[in-house]
Design an enzyme around this catalytic site. Structure first.
Site, PDB file in Angstrom:
ATOM      1  N   ALA A 116      34.540  38.969  49.129  1.00 45.24           N
ATOM      2  CA  ALA A 116      35.452  38.139  48.341  1.00 45.24           C
ATOM      3  C   ALA A 116      35.562  38.585  46.887  1.00 45.24           C
ATOM      4  CB  ALA A 116      35.002  36.678  48.393  1.00 45.24           C
ATOM      5  N   CYS A 117      34.792  39.574  46.507  1.00 54.37           N
ATOM      6  CA  CYS A 117      34.722  39.995  45.105  1.00 54.37           C
ATOM      7  C   CYS A 117      35.537  41.265  44.884  1.00 54.37           C
ATOM      8  CB  CYS A 117      33.261  40.226  44.720  1.00 54.37           C
ATOM      9  SG  CYS A 117      33.038  40.922  43.074  1.00 54.37           S
ATOM     10  N   SER A 118      36.507  41.212  43.969  1.00 59.55           N
ATOM     11  CA  SER A 118      37.347  42.389  43.712  1.00 59.55           C
ATOM     12  C   SER A 118      36.541  43.526  43.085  1.00 59.55           C
ATOM     13  CB  SER A 118      38.533  42.023  42.816  1.00 59.55           C
ATOM     14  OG  SER A 118      38.085  41.591  41.548  1.00 59.55           O
TER      15      SER A 118
END
Length: 117
Positions: free
Chosen positions: A11-13
């Site tokens: 979920a982390c760019s």
């Protein structure tokens, strides 16, 4: 066994950026989704020992951290950081890249390419 391991949060760019950098560099990292398979206390202590950053930097001081009413000053030692991250894996900063006996937190993003080079 892969030369590089990336502790990854899908979920982390910034974490996805680390995977992209590895691909551009021709590296096929071992990807550890630490939220699905949290690290043990011993694994965290080993990681902290390799970390080029202070142990305290491995803890995200985000809204969840504040919601738990935690004090950042209580999480500066390897032992305290490991205990916290065993209990709350989502507080681990991401991504974390490991290569041999070295590890970094992949923030800011420009640290990743230099580490992989």
């Amino acid at each position: 066994m892969a030369d590089v391991t990336i502790l990854h949060n899908t979920a982390c760019s910034t974490s996805r950026h680390a995977l992209d950098e590895a691909s551009v560099s021709g590296i096929e990292p071992e990807i550890v989704q630490y939220l699905k398979k949290p690290l043990t206390r011993d694994e965290l202590l080993d990681l902290i020992e390799k970390l080029e950053d202070p142990a305290a930097d491995l803890v995200r001081k985000d809204g969840f951290f504040k919601g738990l009413e935690l004090n950042p000053d209580d999480y500066t030692t390897p032992s305290a950081v490991a205990d916290l991250l065993v209990e709350h894996p989502r507080l681990m900063q991401r991504p974390v890249l490991v290569r041999g006996d070295r590890a970094i937190i992949g923030r800011p993003k420009d640290r990743v390419a230099a580490f992989l080079a």
